[in-house]
Design a protein around this motif. Structure first.
Motif, short mmCIF file in Angstrom:
data_model
loop_
_atom_site.label_atom_id
_atom_site.label_comp_id
_atom_site.label_asym_id
_atom_site.label_seq_id
_atom_site.Cartn_x
_atom_site.Cartn_y
_atom_site.Cartn_z
N LEU A 123 5.50 15.15 2.89
CA LEU A 123 5.08 13.76 3.04
C LEU A 123 5.36 13.23 4.45
O LEU A 123 6.27 13.72 5.14
CB LEU A 123 5.85 12.88 2.05
N PRO A 124 4.61 12.23 4.89
CA PRO A 124 4.95 11.56 6.15
C PRO A 124 6.36 10.97 6.05
O PRO A 124 6.81 10.60 4.96
CB PRO A 124 3.90 10.45 6.26
N PRO A 125 7.08 10.88 7.17
CA PRO A 125 8.47 10.42 7.14
C PRO A 125 8.67 9.09 6.43
O PRO A 125 9.64 8.90 5.71
CB PRO A 125 8.84 10.33 8.62
N GLU A 126 7.76 8.13 6.62
CA GLU A 126 7.94 6.81 6.01
C GLU A 126 7.90 6.88 4.48
O GLU A 126 8.69 6.22 3.80
CB GLU A 126 6.86 5.83 6.51
N LEU A 127 7.02 7.72 3.93
CA LEU A 127 6.95 7.86 2.47
C LEU A 127 8.18 8.58 1.93
O LEU A 127 8.72 8.21 0.88
CB LEU A 127 5.67 8.59 2.07
N CYS A 128 8.61 9.60 2.64
CA CYS A 128 9.81 10.33 2.23
C CYS A 128 11.02 9.39 2.24
O CYS A 128 11.81 9.36 1.29
CB CYS A 128 10.04 11.51 3.17
N ARG A 129 11.14 8.61 3.29
CA ARG A 129 12.24 7.65 3.40
C ARG A 129 12.17 6.62 2.27
O ARG A 129 13.19 6.27 1.67
CB ARG A 129 12.17 6.95 4.76
N ARG A 130 10.99 6.15 1.96
CA ARG A 130 10.82 5.14 0.91
C ARG A 130 11.24 5.69 -0.45
O ARG A 130 11.92 5.01 -1.23
CB ARG A 130 9.35 4.70 0.88
N LEU A 131 10.84 6.92 -0.76
CA LEU A 131 11.18 7.52 -2.05
C LEU A 131 12.68 7.72 -2.20
O LEU A 131 13.25 7.45 -3.27
CB LEU A 131 10.44 8.84 -2.21
N VAL A 132 13.34 8.18 -1.14
CA VAL A 132 14.79 8.39 -1.21
C VAL A 132 15.53 7.05 -1.26
O VAL A 132 16.46 6.87 -2.05
CB VAL A 132 15.27 9.25 -0.03
N ALA A 176 0.83 -1.21 0.00
CA ALA A 176 0.00 0.00 0.00
C ALA A 176 0.87 1.26 0.00
O ALA A 176 0.60 2.22 -0.74
CB ALA A 176 -0.93 -0.01 1.21
N LEU A 177 1.91 1.26 0.80
CA LEU A 177 2.83 2.40 0.84
C LEU A 177 3.52 2.59 -0.52
O LEU A 177 3.68 3.72 -0.98
CB LEU A 177 3.88 2.19 1.93
N SER A 178 3.91 1.49 -1.14
CA SER A 178 4.56 1.58 -2.45
C SER A 178 3.61 2.14 -3.49
O SER A 178 4.02 2.92 -4.37
CB SER A 178 5.06 0.19 -2.87
N TRP A 179 2.35 1.76 -3.41
CA TRP A 179 1.34 2.26 -4.35
C TRP A 179 1.17 3.77 -4.18
O TRP A 179 1.11 4.52 -5.17
CB TRP A 179 0.02 1.54 -4.12
N VAL A 180 1.10 4.24 -2.93
CA VAL A 180 0.98 5.68 -2.66
C VAL A 180 2.21 6.41 -3.18
O VAL A 180 2.11 7.47 -3.81
CB VAL A 180 0.78 5.94 -1.16
N ALA A 181 3.40 5.86 -2.93
CA ALA A 181 4.64 6.49 -3.39
C ALA A 181 4.70 6.56 -4.91
O ALA A 181 5.11 7.58 -5.48
CB ALA A 181 5.84 5.72 -2.85
N ALA A 182 4.26 5.50 -5.59
CA ALA A 182 4.27 5.49 -7.05
C ALA A 182 3.32 6.54 -7.61
O ALA A 182 3.62 7.20 -8.61
CB ALA A 182 3.90 4.10 -7.56
N ASN A 183 2.18 6.72 -6.96
CA ASN A 183 1.24 7.75 -7.41
C ASN A 183 1.81 9.15 -7.18
O ASN A 183 1.59 10.06 -7.99
CB ASN A 183 -0.10 7.58 -6.69
#
Length: 411
Positions: free
Chosen positions: A256-265, A226-233
C-alpha cells in the motif's frame, strides 16, 4: 433573513430529523458558549441542561460560573457547576484542562442520560486549530478541521455553530444586551492559541483568512474521507479479527502507499485500545519502520507482532493489567462476557495465569495475546479464561472486521 433566523436555521439543519430530546450544553461564560445556550433556548426543540466546569485556575473563575448559573436561572434551565482540581502544575495546562473537561462533562451527561452535549466552537476555533496543527507538521487527518460531531468518553459531543464566526455570536448577544465573560488568558501570549489568533490577523491581508482556512479544512476532510473509504475496502479483503486481535495480510499491507498503511496501523491500534485519541504520527512512523524490518513493537497500548505473512495487533498486557470490572459490563471497551454472573466475580486480564490453563496452546492464540485477554476471577482464584481454553461455562465476544471497517469511515 435576519442574523437570528440564520442561526436558528443552522441549528435546524444541523440536527435535521434527529432532534435530541434532552441536550446538554457546556457553558463557560464566554461569548461562544453563552450565545449557543440562548440560541438553543430560542430554538426550543430540546430540553436543555447546562454544565460549567470551574478549573479554578483564575481568581474570577468561581464568580464567572455563578454568572452562568444566574443566567440559567432566568431561562429556567437546570445548571450545575463542577470543580476541577486535576492540575498538577506540569505539562500543557490548556491541553490537560481540555481533556479533563471532556471526561468531566461526559460523566455528567451520562448521569443525566442526555442525548449529547453541545459545544460553542466556531469557525474561528477551527481556523486556529488548523494553524496550530500545521505548525506541528500534521497530515491529512490533522488538517481536516474540527468534527461537527464526535464521541468521547461514552458521550456524543456536538458543534452546531461551527459554520459561524465568533463575531456573529457576539452580535447575537449584544442585540439581547447579554453580558459575557472575557477570559484574560485569551490575551496571554504564553498560550499557543493566543499567539495563533494574533497571527491570523496578520495573515488575513494575504488571503489566509479564517474563512479560507476553514474552506481548505473542508477540502481535506473530503480527501480524508476518500482515504478512509479506500482503507475500509482494503480491510474487507485483507484483514480479519482473530480472538479479538486485528490481523493484516502483511504482503498486502506492504504494497500500500505509505499514507494508507499509516492510516490502517494508526486506526488499528486506536480500535484495539478503544481510544478516543490516535497515537502521535512520529510514534506511528517509528513503529512502521520497525515493522518494515520484520520486528515486533508496541504502540498506543498495543503490541504489533510481525510474521512473514501477517501483522497482528493485540492489546498490551501492561495497558490492562490493573483494569477490573463486573462480569456483566463491557471490559476494556470491547469484550462482552457471558456466563453465570455473580456479584463476587470480576473480569481482569488473564496475565501469567495463562500457565494455569492446560489447553491454551491448543487454541492457536499467541501467548502475548492471551496475557491481555479477559478472564473471570473470584478474588485471586481464576474461574474461567474463555480465550485460553478454560471456558467453565463462559464465553467472551468482541467486535469483528466489519466493525473496524465502519470505524475507519466514521473516525
Amino acid at each position: 433573513m435576519t442574523a437570528t433566523a440564520r442561526l436558528l436555521g443552522t441549528i435546524d439543519t444541523f440536527f435535521g430529523d434527529e432532534r435530541p430530546d434532552r441536550l446538554g450544553v457546556a457553558v463557560s461564560g464566554g461569548s461562544d458558549s453563552l450565545a449557543l445556550l440562548h440560541i438553543l433556548n430560542e430554538w426550543g426543540h430540546a430540553d436543555l441542561n447546562v454544565v460549567t466546569v470551574n478549573h479554578g485556575l483564575r481568581p474570577d473563575a468561581a464568580s464567572e460560573a455563578l454568572h452562568v448559573a444566574q443566567l440559567c436561572g432566568r431561562l429556567d434551565v437546570p445548571h450545575r457547576i463542577i470543580e476541577w482540581t486535576g492540575w498538577d502544575g506540569k505539562g500543557n495546562l490548556q491541553d490537560q484542562a481540555r481533556r479533563s473537561r471532556y471526561s468531566i462533562v461526559a460523566e455528567w451527561a451520562r448521569g443525566l442520560n442526555l442525548d449529547g452535549v453541545a459545544l460553542g466552537h466556531t469557525m474561528d476555533d477551527e481556523a486556529e486549530t488548523m494553524l496550530m496543527r500545521l505548525a506541528r507538521g500534521a497530515g491529512v487527518d490533522g488538517l481536516s478541521g474540527m468534527a461537527g460531531r464526535f464521541r468521547r468518553d461514552g458521550m456524543d459531543f456536538l458543534r452546531p455553530v461551527l459554520s459561524h464566526r465568533r463575531d456573529e455570536l457576539r452580535a447575537f448577544l449584544k442585540a439581547r444586551r447579554l453580558r459575557w465573560v472575557d477570559d484574560p488568558s485569551n490575551e496571554d501570549e504564553a498560550f499557543e492559541r493566543v499567539r495563533v489568533r494574533k497571527a491570523l490577523s496578520v495573515l488575513a491581508p494575504l488571503g489566509v483568512t479564517t474563512e479560507q482556512l476553514c474552506t481548505v479544512a473542508a477540502h481535506l476532510r473530503e480527501a480524508r474521507d476518500a482515504l478512509s473509504w479506500v482503507a475500509a475496502n482494503w480491510v474487507s479483503k485483507s484483514a480479519k479479527v482473530v480472538a479479538g486481535d486485528l490481523v493484516f495480510d502483511r504482503p498486502a499491507l506492504s504494497g500500500l502507499p505509505p499514507e494508507l498503511c499509516r492510516r490502517l496501523v494508526t486506526q488499528g491500534v486506536r480500535w484495539i485500545a478503544s481510544s478516543d485519541y490516535p497515537p502521535r504520527r512520529q510514534a506511528v512512523d517509528a513503529a512502521l519502520r520497525v515493522m518494515r524490518d520484520g520486528g515486533n513493537t508496541t504502540l498506543h497500548g498495543c503490541r504489533l507482532m510481525v510474521s512473514d505473512m501477517t501483522v497482528r495487533i493485540t492489546r498490551e498486557y501492561d495497558a490492562v493489567k490493573e483494569r477490573a470490572g463486573p462480569t456483566d459490563a463491557l471490559w476494556d471497551g470491547r469484550w462482552t462476557l457471558e456466563g453465570l454472573h455473580e456479584p463476587e466475580l470480576e473480569v481482569r486480564a488473564l496475565g501469567e495465569a495463562v500457565k494455569d490453563c492446560p489447553d491454551w496452546r491448543a487454541t492457536g492464540i499467541p501467548r502475548i495475546s492471551l496475557l491481555a485477554s479477559p478472564a473471570i476471577w473470584r478474588e485471586t482464584a481464576l474461574v474461567a479464561a474463555p480465550l485460553a481454553g478454560l471456558e467453565n461455562g463462559w464465553t467472551a465476544t468482541t467486535r469483528d472486521a466489519n466493525d473496524f471497517a465502519a470505524f475507519l469511515i466514521s473516525h
